[in-house]
Enzyme design. Structure first.
Site, mmCIF file in Angstrom:
data_model
loop_
_atom_site.group_PDB
_atom_site.id
_atom_site.type_symbol
_atom_site.label_atom_id
_atom_site.label_comp_id
_atom_site.label_asym_id
_atom_site.label_seq_id
_atom_site.Cartn_x
_atom_site.Cartn_y
_atom_site.Cartn_z
ATOM 1 N N HIS A 149 0.632 -14.777 -40.864
ATOM 2 C CA HIS A 149 1.910 -14.832 -40.133
ATOM 3 C C HIS A 149 2.793 -13.626 -40.420
ATOM 4 O O HIS A 149 3.385 -13.059 -39.517
ATOM 5 C CB HIS A 149 2.655 -16.114 -40.515
ATOM 6 C CG HIS A 149 1.996 -17.339 -39.969
ATOM 7 N ND1 HIS A 149 1.186 -18.148 -40.715
ATOM 8 C CD2 HIS A 149 2.029 -17.877 -38.728
ATOM 9 C CE1 HIS A 149 0.743 -19.139 -39.964
ATOM 10 N NE2 HIS A 149 1.237 -19.008 -38.753
ATOM 11 N N VAL A 150 2.898 -13.252 -41.702
ATOM 12 C CA VAL A 150 3.773 -12.124 -42.057
ATOM 13 C C VAL A 150 3.038 -10.798 -41.840
ATOM 14 O O VAL A 150 3.580 -9.866 -41.233
ATOM 15 C CB VAL A 150 4.226 -12.222 -43.534
ATOM 16 C CG1 VAL A 150 5.101 -11.033 -43.908
ATOM 17 C CG2 VAL A 150 4.980 -13.529 -43.785
ATOM 18 N N LYS B 133 13.262 -26.281 -56.902
ATOM 19 C CA LYS B 133 11.890 -26.399 -56.395
ATOM 20 C C LYS B 133 11.415 -27.811 -56.680
ATOM 21 O O LYS B 133 11.898 -28.452 -57.621
ATOM 22 C CB LYS B 133 10.998 -25.392 -57.130
ATOM 23 C CG LYS B 133 9.723 -25.051 -56.430
ATOM 24 C CD LYS B 133 9.868 -23.903 -55.457
ATOM 25 C CE LYS B 133 8.591 -23.639 -54.707
ATOM 26 N NZ LYS B 133 8.689 -22.523 -53.785
HETATM 27 P P1 NAD Z 1 -0.621 -16.938 -44.009
HETATM 28 O O1 NAD Z 1 -1.369 -18.063 -44.599
HETATM 29 O O2 NAD Z 1 -0.192 -17.014 -42.586
HETATM 30 O O3 NAD Z 1 -1.485 -15.600 -44.135
HETATM 31 C C1 NAD Z 1 -2.205 -15.250 -45.260
HETATM 32 C C2 NAD Z 1 -3.396 -14.422 -44.797
HETATM 33 O O4 NAD Z 1 -4.071 -13.969 -45.969
HETATM 34 C C3 NAD Z 1 -4.387 -15.227 -43.964
HETATM 35 O O5 NAD Z 1 -4.725 -14.509 -42.802
HETATM 36 C C4 NAD Z 1 -5.589 -15.391 -44.904
HETATM 37 O O6 NAD Z 1 -6.829 -15.416 -44.212
HETATM 38 C C5 NAD Z 1 -5.462 -14.149 -45.762
HETATM 39 N N1 NAD Z 1 -6.101 -14.259 -47.069
HETATM 40 C C6 NAD Z 1 -6.229 -15.332 -47.870
HETATM 41 N N2 NAD Z 1 -6.908 -15.018 -48.982
HETATM 42 C C7 NAD Z 1 -7.213 -13.703 -48.874
HETATM 43 C C8 NAD Z 1 -7.894 -12.775 -49.702
HETATM 44 N N3 NAD Z 1 -8.427 -13.143 -50.863
HETATM 45 N N4 NAD Z 1 -7.999 -11.498 -49.288
HETATM 46 C C9 NAD Z 1 -7.481 -11.120 -48.102
HETATM 47 N N5 NAD Z 1 -6.827 -11.936 -47.283
HETATM 48 C C10 NAD Z 1 -6.698 -13.222 -47.655
HETATM 49 O O7 NAD Z 1 0.612 -16.655 -44.963
HETATM 50 P P2 NAD Z 1 1.935 -15.864 -44.623
HETATM 51 O O8 NAD Z 1 2.960 -16.842 -44.161
HETATM 52 O O9 NAD Z 1 1.625 -14.677 -43.781
HETATM 53 O O10 NAD Z 1 2.393 -15.393 -46.079
HETATM 54 C C11 NAD Z 1 1.738 -14.316 -46.725
HETATM 55 C C12 NAD Z 1 2.235 -14.207 -48.156
HETATM 56 O O11 NAD Z 1 3.639 -13.985 -48.161
HETATM 57 C C13 NAD Z 1 2.006 -15.461 -48.998
HETATM 58 O O12 NAD Z 1 1.743 -15.068 -50.323
HETATM 59 C C14 NAD Z 1 3.352 -16.177 -48.940
HETATM 60 O O13 NAD Z 1 3.558 -16.975 -50.073
HETATM 61 C C15 NAD Z 1 4.299 -14.997 -48.908
HETATM 62 N N6 NAD Z 1 5.581 -15.301 -48.271
HETATM 63 C C16 NAD Z 1 5.622 -15.694 -46.962
HETATM 64 C C17 NAD Z 1 6.834 -15.959 -46.358
HETATM 65 C C18 NAD Z 1 6.913 -16.386 -44.925
HETATM 66 O O14 NAD Z 1 7.999 -16.331 -44.339
HETATM 67 N N7 NAD Z 1 5.823 -16.788 -44.294
HETATM 68 C C19 NAD Z 1 8.043 -15.809 -47.083
HETATM 69 C C20 NAD Z 1 7.975 -15.388 -48.422
HETATM 70 C C21 NAD Z 1 6.734 -15.131 -48.995
#
Ligand code: NAD
Length: 367
Positions: A196-197, A93
């Site tokens: 996104h997820v 990292k």
């Molecule tokens: P993203 O930023 O696209 O989505 C996060 C969502 O959470 C947003 O819609 C945001 O408005 C919402 N959010 C933020 N704070 C909030 C709160 N206090 N209460 C409710 N909703 C809230 O992120 P993502 O890519 O969808 O990833 C989601 C999680 O999964 C993150 O923790 C990320 O680290 C983890 N993750 C993602 C991936 C990936 O492939 N994108 C891979 C591994 C882990």
């Protein structure tokens, strides 16, 4: 993997290499460049399984020790994540210290790219907090050791659909363990965070006939996702009081904590967010005592790293999805190991990760 206790290490006298010994880190590269203002740390935790891979995070840390702690903790996490996911990758990292809005620019990122390149492939970087795919393109001007590039540059593009698929199959494995059937039809699932997820997870769940509740801080996203998948919007004040079957944290870390565990009525916790347990040991044990099956976060959300792994091999989304499907079996194996050993599921996941590294280290010892 030998872990000493803090008592064995006098951190006041040995704050850097001493701390590396705590989780047996292999190498740290401290990077400084006065001209661009770059101050970064690249931590390589373990390369038994392959080159270390993990994102670069840019953050305005209060002090250097905070940055060092973060990069050591995160790089170790990557070792476990890749090991349990069955990838030939080690854990690494990087952190860049500073406010991205103030200091991030092309020269700083390219200088960072040169530092990454100097490790000759022992560390491969990717996106993390406050870094974009465009930043990866800039870093790529100075080094080939970058993953998560856009598709039009031969990269793997957005990893979220693969991550969401992994969460979905992991949830099914958790359902099988809990109710004897992996069907999520009719199950009540709360998805917190529909980014996104989260949104793609909602799509899988809706297709299977689950009753989906959603919460997000973005009103706009709530409206769009609720309308598209007939999901029910819930308020943050009451969402943890709901009578649900599954809680899927897909926004922030540390949402499995004293407050939420006092209320949660679900049988399963399975979501994409990183570091869901506010305190790993305390809350990892408490979930089990409350009769909740916790699918360890880094096992569940490994689709993201699986996706970039296939970029290194010449990207193919079908192969990435096929590998992500194995998260079902891995999740089940962790539950079996936890039962057999009488340990919490988070600990079973760590054990599985360590067992693979130890086994492969032995075969690597032979020329
Ligand atoms: P993203 O930023 O696209 O989505 C996060 C969502 O959470 C947003 O819609 C945001 O408005 C919402 N959010 C933020 N704070 C909030 C709160 N206090 N209460 C409710 N909703 C809230 O992120 P993502 O890519 O969808 O990833 C989601 C999680 O999964 C993150 O923790 C990320 O680290 C983890 N993750 C993602 C991936 C990936 O492939 N994108 C891979 C591994 C882990």
């Amino acid at each position: 993997m030998e872990v000493k206790t803090l008592k064995d290490i006098d951190l006041s006298k040995n704050p850097v290499i001493g701390q590396m010994g705590l989780y047996n880190h292999e190498q740290i590269l401290f990077c400084n460049d006065n001209a661009t203002g770059l101050k970064a740390i690249i931590a390589i935790h373990n390369t038994v399984l392959g080159p270390s891979l993990g994102g670069t995070r840019m953050w305005n840390y209060n002090n250097e020790m905070e940055a060092l702690n973060d990069v050591l903790r995160l790089s170790r996490g990557m070792t476990y994540k890749s090991s349990v996911a069955g990838l030939n990758l080690g854990g690494g990292k990087a952190v860049i210290i500073g406010d991205p809005k103030k200091i991030k620019n092309e020269a700083l990122l390219r200088r960072f790219g040169k530092f990454v390149d100097s490790l000759g492939g022992k560390y491969i970087t990717a996106e993390d907090v406050a870094m974009t795919s465009h930043d990866m393109e800039v870093i790529h001007m100075e080094t080939d050791y970058v993953s998560g590039l856009p598709e039009n540059m031969g990269g793997s593009g957005n990893p979220s659909p693969v991550t969401a698929y992994g969460v979905y199959v992991s949830m099914k494995a958790s359902a099988k363990e809990t109710w004897g059937s992996d069907s999520l039809s009719g199950k009540k699932v709360l998805v917190q965070g529909i980014g996104h997820v989260g949104e793609v997870l909602v799509e899988h769940l809706s297709k299977e006939g689950a009753k989906v509740y959603i919460h997000d801080i973005s009103e706009e996203r709530l409206k769009a996702v609720a309308a598209k998948y007939k999901a029910e919007v819930v308020s943050p004040d009451t969402m943890f009081d709901l009578d649900i079957d599954v809680y899927a944290p897909c926004a922030l870390g540390a949402t499995v904590n004293d407050d939420t565990l006092a209320k949660l009525k679900c049988k399963i916790i399975c979501g994409a967010a990183n570091n869901q347990l506010a305190e790993e040991q305390k809350h990892g044990e408490l979930v089990g005592k409350k009769g909740i099956l916790y699918a360890p976060d880094y096992v569940v959300n490994a689709g993201g790293i699986i996706n970039v792994y296939y970029e290194l091999e010449g990207y193919n989304r079908e192969r990435a999805l096929a590998h992500a499907e194995k998260i079902y079996a891995t999740t089940s194996n962790i539950f079996q190991l936890a039962k057999k050993e009488g340990i919490p599921t988070y600990m079973a996941a760590n054990r599985l990760g360590e067992q693979r590294i130890e086994a492969i280290a032995k075969i690597n010892a032979i020329y």
